[in-house]
Design an enzyme around this catalytic site. Structure first.
Site, mmCIF file in Angstrom:
data_model
loop_
_atom_site.group_PDB
_atom_site.id
_atom_site.type_symbol
_atom_site.label_atom_id
_atom_site.label_comp_id
_atom_site.label_asym_id
_atom_site.label_seq_id
_atom_site.Cartn_x
_atom_site.Cartn_y
_atom_site.Cartn_z
ATOM 1 N N LYS A 206 0.836 -1.206 0.000
ATOM 2 C CA LYS A 206 0.000 0.000 0.000
ATOM 3 C C LYS A 206 0.870 1.255 0.000
ATOM 4 C CE LYS A 206 -4.194 1.724 2.226
ATOM 5 N NZ LYS A 206 -5.186 1.467 3.304
ATOM 6 N N GLU A 212 9.888 -5.605 4.458
ATOM 7 C CA GLU A 212 9.989 -6.985 3.986
ATOM 8 C C GLU A 212 9.715 -7.075 2.484
ATOM 9 O OE1 GLU A 212 8.151 -7.078 8.204
ATOM 10 O OE2 GLU A 212 8.069 -5.827 6.392
ATOM 11 N N GLY A 267 -5.440 -3.268 4.328
ATOM 12 C CA GLY A 267 -4.715 -4.361 3.687
ATOM 13 C C GLY A 267 -5.356 -5.719 3.875
ATOM 14 N N ARG A 268 -5.854 -5.978 5.069
ATOM 15 C CA ARG A 268 -6.427 -7.306 5.350
ATOM 16 C C ARG A 268 -7.809 -7.494 4.729
ATOM 17 N NH1 ARG A 268 -5.818 -4.077 9.559
ATOM 18 N NH2 ARG A 268 -7.556 -3.435 10.880
ATOM 19 N N GLU A 353 -5.987 -8.632 13.936
ATOM 20 C CA GLU A 353 -5.430 -7.329 13.609
ATOM 21 C C GLU A 353 -6.511 -6.253 13.652
ATOM 22 O OE1 GLU A 353 -1.871 -6.673 10.880
ATOM 23 O OE2 GLU A 353 -3.539 -6.035 9.598
ATOM 24 N N HIS A 384 -6.179 -35.294 15.122
ATOM 25 C CA HIS A 384 -5.047 -36.112 15.526
ATOM 26 C C HIS A 384 -3.908 -35.260 16.069
ATOM 27 C CE1 HIS A 384 -6.804 -39.795 13.867
ATOM 28 N NE2 HIS A 384 -7.327 -38.977 12.952
ATOM 29 N N LYS A 512 7.720 -2.291 13.698
ATOM 30 C CA LYS A 512 8.334 -1.867 12.442
ATOM 31 C C LYS A 512 9.400 -0.799 12.690
ATOM 32 C CE LYS A 512 4.545 -2.610 9.132
ATOM 33 N NZ LYS A 512 3.617 -1.926 8.203
#
Length: 548
Positions: A206, A212, A267-268, A353, A384, A512
């Site tokens: 964005k 990263e 963003g999410r 978030e 399991h 960050k």
């Protein structure tokens, strides 16, 4: 601003929670054979059964009263109208506009959002068709065969989850890969078998400053130019999705190769935008549009249905009931469909978030539990692994079980085995088995009294564990779109009821900033004196070890 705890409905729910905690769902089912009819919602391709919660009509009436006192419907109207309900950032919240079917103008800060979205979708469609049909060529004139999506968080989890869920609908015109981890091992492993002349990179950020993402993008450019010996090759192999066109152009990406993001899309919640470019390239634009249409159908249900029959609202209210009033601190997402193997990770980000916060709208500390931690796994794998905890731990974990009536890959006998487990687990979590039943069963099997006395307490399951069951007709682009939008709208309602700013993420920013300053220290001889002694010594140990 009045506290939620001062509301009459809140006080009523506190009282009801104390009362219900001494009840068992087995008794509620025995007393009311119509529970399923009362506590389920059916849409054309989706069924929600929420009868296996510690609720009755009185609880649900109080929860709906809470939603009304919190003005959920009014806030819903504000969101869909483009009002700036993201108060800490003074932004509208309009991810729903990305999949909106109406052509009516929707204005935000002088921009017709409807027109902007339509223009970007048209640009996406033209680009997708060009790549998939072999018209977009790399620097050496070869067609694109592989797409590498570089992003992190919402720029990665959503698109990757969808392409994994819908891989059976891909015609394999291109192969799609995802890079999110700044650990160099991931991008090296993905790029190693690829041909630079045939790879297209999508850099999704964005701000176009995410450390990263930009680190991985720089590595990708070096890899490409090492093959092409020409910086101009970037124009044939890189596109960007961003709200910061200037940064993308400074990075070397041509203006025509930049797709828009807007500050009114978090963003999410962005996979419906050009952030979903990898989805459209993998499936074709027609199926991407079906994904949007499915989400829009759920939005329309959310807008039109009364709260009592409103799937997102009911799921939000149940979450508040189980967490804030009954004290559950986590919730499991348990898909019984291999296609949804990334859904838990996606919903973990979406909910935690958004609503994992402890400050109210007015900036005051909240003194009631907000949202649970979200975790999960494919149901059969979980059975399991951690279902022991769900059945017999002294912590109660509400769970959403998600399954499909039809498998996208029918193999004789497999889906029936899968779904028998799906239905059995929600029943077992609810009913449990008491010690008398255990003893009777062991005695019928011829076990000695000594053995029964020793083993019986360990085999007791208290049950009374709440679950929601979501049953979809089939996992396809339209139903998946509806499922994702269901949870997005649920998250919105949760935030309104809990008085939380759901659409910022200030908690992410602190780490960050610290990481940026520490990275500079790792590349120099100095260590800041501002660090606590633990962090300072860890940095020193790392630096010394890298030099030895």
């Amino acid at each position: 601003m009045s506290s939620r705890q001062s509301l009459d409905s809140w006080k009523k729910l506190v009282s009801l929670a104390k009362e219900k905690q001494s009840q068992h769902m087995n008794d509620l089912f025995a007393e009311d054979t119509q529970r399923f009819d009362k506590f389920s919602i059916e849409l054309p391709k989706m069924l929600l059964d929420y009868s296996k919660n510690l609720i009755d009509s009185e609880v649900m009436t109080a929860l709906f009263s809470l939603a009304n006192e919190c003005e959920v419907t009014q806030w819903r109207e504000k969101m869909f109208a483009g009002e700036k309900i993201n108060k800490t950032e003074e932004r509208a919240v309009l991810h729903t506009a990305l999949r909106r079917s109406s052509k009516a103008p929707l204005w935000v800060d002088g921009e017709n959002v409807t027109l902007s979205v339509a223009n970007q979708l048209a640009k996406m469609e033209e680009f997708v068709d060009s790549v998939r049909q072999g018209h977009w060529l790399g620097y050496s004139g070869k067609r694109i065969t592989d797409i590498v999506n570089i992003g992190v968080g919402g720029s990665n989890l959503g698109p990757q989850m969808v392409t994994e869920a819908l891989k059976h609908y891909s015609d394999n015109s291109v192969n799609v890969h995802y890079v999110s981890n700044v650990d160099g091992a991931q991008i090296v492993e993905i790029l190693r078998p690829l041909d630079p002349e045939k790879v297209l990179f999508i850099v999704s950020s964005k701000t176009f400053t995410t450390t990263e993402t930009m680190t991985n993008a720089k590595t990708a450019i070096k890899w490409l130019t090492a093959s092409s010996f020409d910086d101009k090759s970037v124009a044939k192999h890189f596109v960007a999705v961003t709200a910061n066109k200037e940064n993308a152009m400074s990075f070397g990406i041509e203006a025509d190769n930049i797709f828009d993001m807007w500050d009114w899309v978090g963003g999410r919640f962005s996979l419906w935008s050009a952030i979903g470019l990898a989805i459209a390239l993998d499936l074709g634009f027609d199926k991407f549009k079906e994904l949007l249409d499915g989400a829009n159908e759920m939005d329309q249900h959310f807008v039109d249905a009364p709260l009592e029959n409103n799937m997102p609202a009911v799921m939000a209210l149940l979450s508040v009931w189980n967490t804030t009033f009954l004290g559950a601190r986590s919730q499991a997402i348990l898909p019984y469909d291999q296609t949804l193997h990334m859904l838990a990770a996606y919903l973990q980000q979406a909910e935690m978030e958004s609503n994992g916060k402890s400050v109210s709208w007015d900036g005051n500390e909240i003194d009631y539990p907000t949202v649970p931690s979200i975790w999960g796994e494919l149901g059969i794998n979980g059975q399991h692994a951690f279902y022991q905890y769900l059945h017999q731990s002294n912590n109660v974990v509400p769970a959403d079980f998600i399954g499909s009536v039809e498998s996208v890959t029918p193999v004789q006998g497999h889906h029936e085995t899968l779904m028998s487990n799906f239905f059995a687990q929600t029943q077992a979590l609810m009913t449990g088995v008491n010690e008398a039943q255990v003893r009777e069963d062991l005695k019928a099997k011829g076990r000695t009294d000594e053995y029964i006395n020793k083993v019986a307490p360990h085999k007791v399951h208290k049950g009374n564990r709440p679950t929601n069951t979501l049953l979809l007709k089939r996992i396809d682009p339209r139903t998946l779109g509806s499922l994702i939008a269901l949870y997005e709208n649920k998250i919105f309602v949760q935030g309104i009821i809990l008085q939380i700013c759901s659409f910022d993420q200030w908690g992410v920013e602190l780490g960050k900033g610290l990481a940026a300053s520490i990275q500079a220290e790792l590349e120099s001889d100095d260590i800041s004196k501002s660090h606590d002694c633990s962090t300072a010594h860890l940095i020193a140990y790392y630096k010394n070890a890298t030099r030895s």
